[in-house]
Design a protein around this motif. Structure first.
Motif: not given
Lengths: 116, 114
Positions: A6, A9, A44, A88, A90, A106-109, B37, B40-43
């Protein structure tokens, strides 16, 4: 191994602005693609998903995403954001085509802040 | 979504303590997952289970163990908690009959290890 990138940030927008959040994935086969949203303090929730067929998928709350296979992308869009879209987001990918493709990566969001 | 519940919702514990996080679901799904979670690292996937007798490690299983007591229950244990296990932990479920890996998440457990 599958991966998701992603690009943003943190995105800050004013209400009524248009939104596009980038998502690129790496996977060597058929994919299923998802966008999940996490509102502050909440779990989520699925926003939208692509399994097959029309590459333009529509989700809840006016969001849509377009699967572009040649670009390995699944960008999320909304024409006019609201303060309540602050959350946020994802992007996630899994292998398609059968129940054995369990893994959701998953991406880091991307944190979206919408100012009123 | 009350279909997937987690207990406790918040927990503060000390280094070296054993702690168990519990997950229950009423969705009737065979597959269950534990993620953590971090900002900055997501899941990231810790463990997953396809049914009661099928448990598998995810990408970050070191320091964790799990137990699938029944189709509806999947517990995560930290045998000896350490501060870098401070995170938000989510349980999720999925239905293999859908083919795809769409997952349904619980409300999360915020764990702090001091």
């Amino acid at each position: 191994a599958q991966s998701v990138s992603q690009h943003n940030h943190h995105v800050i927008l004013s209400e009524a602005a248009s939104l596009e959040l980038g998502c690129n994935y790496s996977y060597g086969g058929t994919v299923n693609l998802f966008w999940y949203v996490q509102y502050p303090g909440q779990h989520l929730q699925l926003l939208l998903k692509y399994f097959s067929g029309d590459p333009l998928v529509k989700g809840i709350k006016g969001f849509e995403a377009e699967f572009i296979k040649s670009k390995f992308s699944f960008n999320l869009r909304k024409p006019s954001v609201q303060w309540s879209d602050t959350a946020e987001y994802f992007c996630a990918v899994s292998g398609g085509g059968g129940g054995s493709n369990y893994k959701l990566t998953f991406g880091k969001g991307t944190l979206l802040t919408v100012n009123p | 979504d009350a279909d997937v519940t987690q207990t406790p919702r918040n927990r503060i514990t000390k280094t070296g303590k054993r702690i168990m996080l519990e997950c229950s679901q009423t969705k009737g799904h065979d597959r269950m997952y534990w993620y953590r979670q971090d900002p900055g690292l997501g899941l990231r996937l810790i463990y997953y289970s396809f049914d009661v007798k099928d448990i598998n490690k995810g990408e970050i299983s070191d320091g964790y163990s799990v137990s699938r007591q029944a189709q509806a229950k999947f517990s995560l244990s930290l045998e000896s908690a350490i501060p870098n296990q401070t995170a938000l932990y989510f349980c999720a479920t999925s239905d293999p009959r859908t083919g795809a890996a769409e997952q349904y998440f619980g409300p999360g457990t915020r764990l702090t290890v001091t």
